[in-house]
Design an enzyme around this catalytic site. Structure first.
Site, PDB file in Angstrom:
ATOM      1  N   LYS A  59       0.841  -1.198   0.000  1.00  0.00           N
ATOM      2  CA  LYS A  59       0.000   0.000   0.000  1.00  0.00           C
ATOM      3  C   LYS A  59       0.874   1.246   0.000  1.00  0.00           C
ATOM      4  O   LYS A  59       0.564   2.234  -0.685  1.00  0.00           O
ATOM      5  CB  LYS A  59      -0.919  -0.006   1.223  1.00  0.00           C
ATOM      6  CG  LYS A  59      -1.841   1.199   1.308  1.00  0.00           C
ATOM      7  CD  LYS A  59      -2.750   1.121   2.531  1.00  0.00           C
ATOM      8  CE  LYS A  59      -3.632   2.361   2.635  1.00  0.00           C
ATOM      9  NZ  LYS A  59      -4.509   2.316   3.838  1.00  0.00           N
ATOM     10  N   HIS A  63       0.988   4.250  -3.074  1.00  0.00           N
ATOM     11  CA  HIS A  63       0.500   5.595  -2.797  1.00  0.00           C
ATOM     12  C   HIS A  63       1.615   6.629  -2.684  1.00  0.00           C
ATOM     13  O   HIS A  63       1.337   7.806  -2.411  1.00  0.00           O
ATOM     14  CB  HIS A  63      -0.366   5.589  -1.530  1.00  0.00           C
ATOM     15  CG  HIS A  63      -1.627   4.803  -1.705  1.00  0.00           C
ATOM     16  ND1 HIS A  63      -1.694   3.449  -1.482  1.00  0.00           N
ATOM     17  CD2 HIS A  63      -2.865   5.173  -2.132  1.00  0.00           C
ATOM     18  CE1 HIS A  63      -2.916   3.019  -1.743  1.00  0.00           C
ATOM     19  NE2 HIS A  63      -3.642   4.047  -2.138  1.00  0.00           N
ATOM     20  N   HIS A  75      -3.272   0.514  -9.382  1.00  0.00           N
ATOM     21  CA  HIS A  75      -3.734  -0.634  -8.617  1.00  0.00           C
ATOM     22  C   HIS A  75      -5.259  -0.687  -8.599  1.00  0.00           C
ATOM     23  O   HIS A  75      -5.935   0.299  -8.891  1.00  0.00           O
ATOM     24  CB  HIS A  75      -3.178  -0.611  -7.183  1.00  0.00           C
ATOM     25  CG  HIS A  75      -3.498   0.635  -6.432  1.00  0.00           C
ATOM     26  ND1 HIS A  75      -2.830   1.831  -6.622  1.00  0.00           N
ATOM     27  CD2 HIS A  75      -4.421   0.889  -5.476  1.00  0.00           C
ATOM     28  CE1 HIS A  75      -3.321   2.762  -5.825  1.00  0.00           C
ATOM     29  NE2 HIS A  75      -4.303   2.215  -5.124  1.00  0.00           N
ATOM     30  N   ARG A  94     -13.940  10.919   5.809  1.00  0.00           N
ATOM     31  CA  ARG A  94     -12.743  10.161   6.130  1.00  0.00           C
ATOM     32  C   ARG A  94     -12.050  10.762   7.360  1.00  0.00           C
ATOM     33  O   ARG A  94     -11.993  11.980   7.540  1.00  0.00           O
ATOM     34  CB  ARG A  94     -11.785  10.150   4.928  1.00  0.00           C
ATOM     35  CG  ARG A  94     -12.334   9.338   3.782  1.00  0.00           C
ATOM     36  CD  ARG A  94     -11.599   9.604   2.477  1.00  0.00           C
ATOM     37  NE  ARG A  94     -10.207   9.169   2.500  1.00  0.00           N
ATOM     38  CZ  ARG A  94      -9.801   7.937   2.261  1.00  0.00           C
ATOM     39  NH1 ARG A  94     -10.697   6.981   2.012  1.00  0.00           N
ATOM     40  NH2 ARG A  94      -8.511   7.635   2.261  1.00  0.00           N
ATOM     41  N   LYS A  98      -6.294   9.543   8.156  1.00  0.00           N
ATOM     42  CA  LYS A  98      -6.077   8.809   6.918  1.00  0.00           C
ATOM     43  C   LYS A  98      -4.870   9.364   6.167  1.00  0.00           C
ATOM     44  O   LYS A  98      -4.618  10.566   6.134  1.00  0.00           O
ATOM     45  CB  LYS A  98      -7.306   8.886   6.033  1.00  0.00           C
ATOM     46  CG  LYS A  98      -8.547   8.238   6.626  1.00  0.00           C
ATOM     47  CD  LYS A  98      -8.465   6.734   6.636  1.00  0.00           C
ATOM     48  CE  LYS A  98      -8.735   6.140   5.293  1.00  0.00           C
ATOM     49  NZ  LYS A  98      -8.742   4.651   5.331  1.00  0.00           N
ATOM     50  N   CYS A 110     -14.481   2.978   0.593  1.00  0.00           N
ATOM     51  CA  CYS A 110     -13.562   2.983  -0.539  1.00  0.00           C
ATOM     52  C   CYS A 110     -12.234   2.409  -0.063  1.00  0.00           C
ATOM     53  O   CYS A 110     -11.684   2.864   0.936  1.00  0.00           O
ATOM     54  CB  CYS A 110     -13.300   4.388  -1.061  1.00  0.00           C
ATOM     55  SG  CYS A 110     -14.473   5.657  -0.555  1.00  0.00           S
ATOM     56  N   SER A 111     -11.726   1.416  -0.780  1.00  0.00           N
ATOM     57  CA  SER A 111     -10.452   0.833  -0.377  1.00  0.00           C
ATOM     58  C   SER A 111      -9.932  -0.040  -1.513  1.00  0.00           C
ATOM     59  O   SER A 111     -10.286   0.172  -2.678  1.00  0.00           O
ATOM     60  CB  SER A 111     -10.616   0.033   0.923  1.00  0.00           C
ATOM     61  OG  SER A 111      -9.361  -0.354   1.445  1.00  0.00           O
ATOM     62  N   GLU A 167      -2.832   8.987  -5.610  1.00  0.00           N
ATOM     63  CA  GLU A 167      -3.642   7.829  -5.958  1.00  0.00           C
ATOM     64  C   GLU A 167      -3.642   7.639  -7.475  1.00  0.00           C
ATOM     65  O   GLU A 167      -3.682   8.611  -8.239  1.00  0.00           O
ATOM     66  CB  GLU A 167      -5.096   8.016  -5.505  1.00  0.00           C
ATOM     67  CG  GLU A 167      -5.333   7.854  -4.008  1.00  0.00           C
ATOM     68  CD  GLU A 167      -5.509   6.395  -3.596  1.00  0.00           C
ATOM     69  OE1 GLU A 167      -5.093   5.501  -4.354  1.00  0.00           O
ATOM     70  OE2 GLU A 167      -6.064   6.168  -2.508  1.00  0.00           O
ATOM     71  N   GLU A 169      -5.785   4.674  -9.607  1.00  0.00           N
ATOM     72  CA  GLU A 169      -6.583   3.477  -9.368  1.00  0.00           C
ATOM     73  C   GLU A 169      -7.470   3.113 -10.544  1.00  0.00           C
ATOM     74  O   GLU A 169      -7.976   3.995 -11.249  1.00  0.00           O
ATOM     75  CB  GLU A 169      -7.484   3.682  -8.139  1.00  0.00           C
ATOM     76  CG  GLU A 169      -6.738   3.869  -6.841  1.00  0.00           C
ATOM     77  CD  GLU A 169      -7.648   3.980  -5.639  1.00  0.00           C
ATOM     78  OE1 GLU A 169      -7.189   3.646  -4.538  1.00  0.00           O
ATOM     79  OE2 GLU A 169      -8.819   4.388  -5.794  1.00  0.00           O
TER      80      GLU A 169
END
Length: 240
Positions: A59, A63, A75, A94, A98, A110-111, A167, A169
């Site tokens: 992770k 990021h 990812h 959030r 975070k 969201c993940s 990010e 994604e």
């Protein structure tokens, strides 16, 4: 029947999370809170723009802004939208702890699916990941088999002003509608983890635009993927 719509003040009040008198203090600039640092070694699923699996990376790797800008950190992710039987969407703000987009409003959960046999499964893997993370973040046990896959989006965004995090994604957009009679049970079991979630709100489609504008003006803007889904696939979220 749908749960009664609270006032705007009530929607923003959130709740005493996990029995705490106050949410945890955010980390100082440039540091990572222990609750988030513990997750940095999780193995995300590296993919190409067609969502074909290329391998695994932590992770943290996925990021780091330098990896994102170099094009080596794309990812797989998911964005779950939970609607009650009356069509109201559960949002979360959030946590300030975070790593990415702290304090921003977004969809229900969201993940990322992990690079495991279960969560690598085509189609089902992202739903299993959504069920796992929704239980962790919000205390809700949701059936992955009842989640609908609505769309897939690709986005890239910087996460903070330091330039350290970003990010990139391939994000699977999922929806779950609660059946009639399930609203009160879900509301009773909703128990956010303060390390993950600062507040929650249930909103009808007609309330979303005003809510987002008000929170943006208050310094709590939406996440970029949430804005993208609303601008491109909103009709799918609230259809049916």
């Amino acid at each position: 029947p749908p749960l009664p719509a609270p006032s705007l003040a009530g929607r923003l009040a959130g709740r005493l999370l996990c029995g705490s008198a106050a949410p945890p203090s955010p980390p100082t600039s440039g540091t990572v809170h222990p609750s988030q640092a513990a997750l940095l070694s999780e193995q995300c699923i590296l993919v190409d723009t067609s969502d074909r699996v290329l391998g695994a990376a932590s992770k943290e790797f996925c990021h780091r802004a330098d990896n994102v800008r170099a094009g080596r950190a794309l990812h797989r992710a998911f964005s779950l939208f939970l609607l009650d039987s009356g069509g109201r969407l559960l949002l979360q703000r959030r946590s300030l702890l975070k790593l990415t987009f702290p304090g921003r409003w977004t969809n229900t959960c969201c993940s990322h699916p992990l690079h495991t046999a279960d969560e690598l499964q085509p189609g089902l893997g992202v739903k299993l990941a959504a069920a796992r993370r929704t239980r962790l973040e919000l205390g809700l046990r949701l059936p992955p088999g009842q989640m609908e896959h609505l769309a897939t989006i690709v986005y890239q965004a910087d996460c903070d002003s330091t330039g350290q995090w970003a990010e990139h994604e391939v994000d699977h957009v999922l929806r779950l509608r609660l059946p009639a009679g399930a609203n009160e049970d879900v509301q009773r079991k909703l128990w956010p983890d303060p390390n993950e979630v600062a507040a929650t709100a249930w909103l009808a489609d007609a309330e979303l635009d005003d809510f987002v504008a008000e929170r943006r003006a208050a310094g709590e803007p939406p996440t970029p993927w949430f804005e993208l889904v609303l601008s491109s696939h909103r009709h799918l979220l609230f259809d049916g």
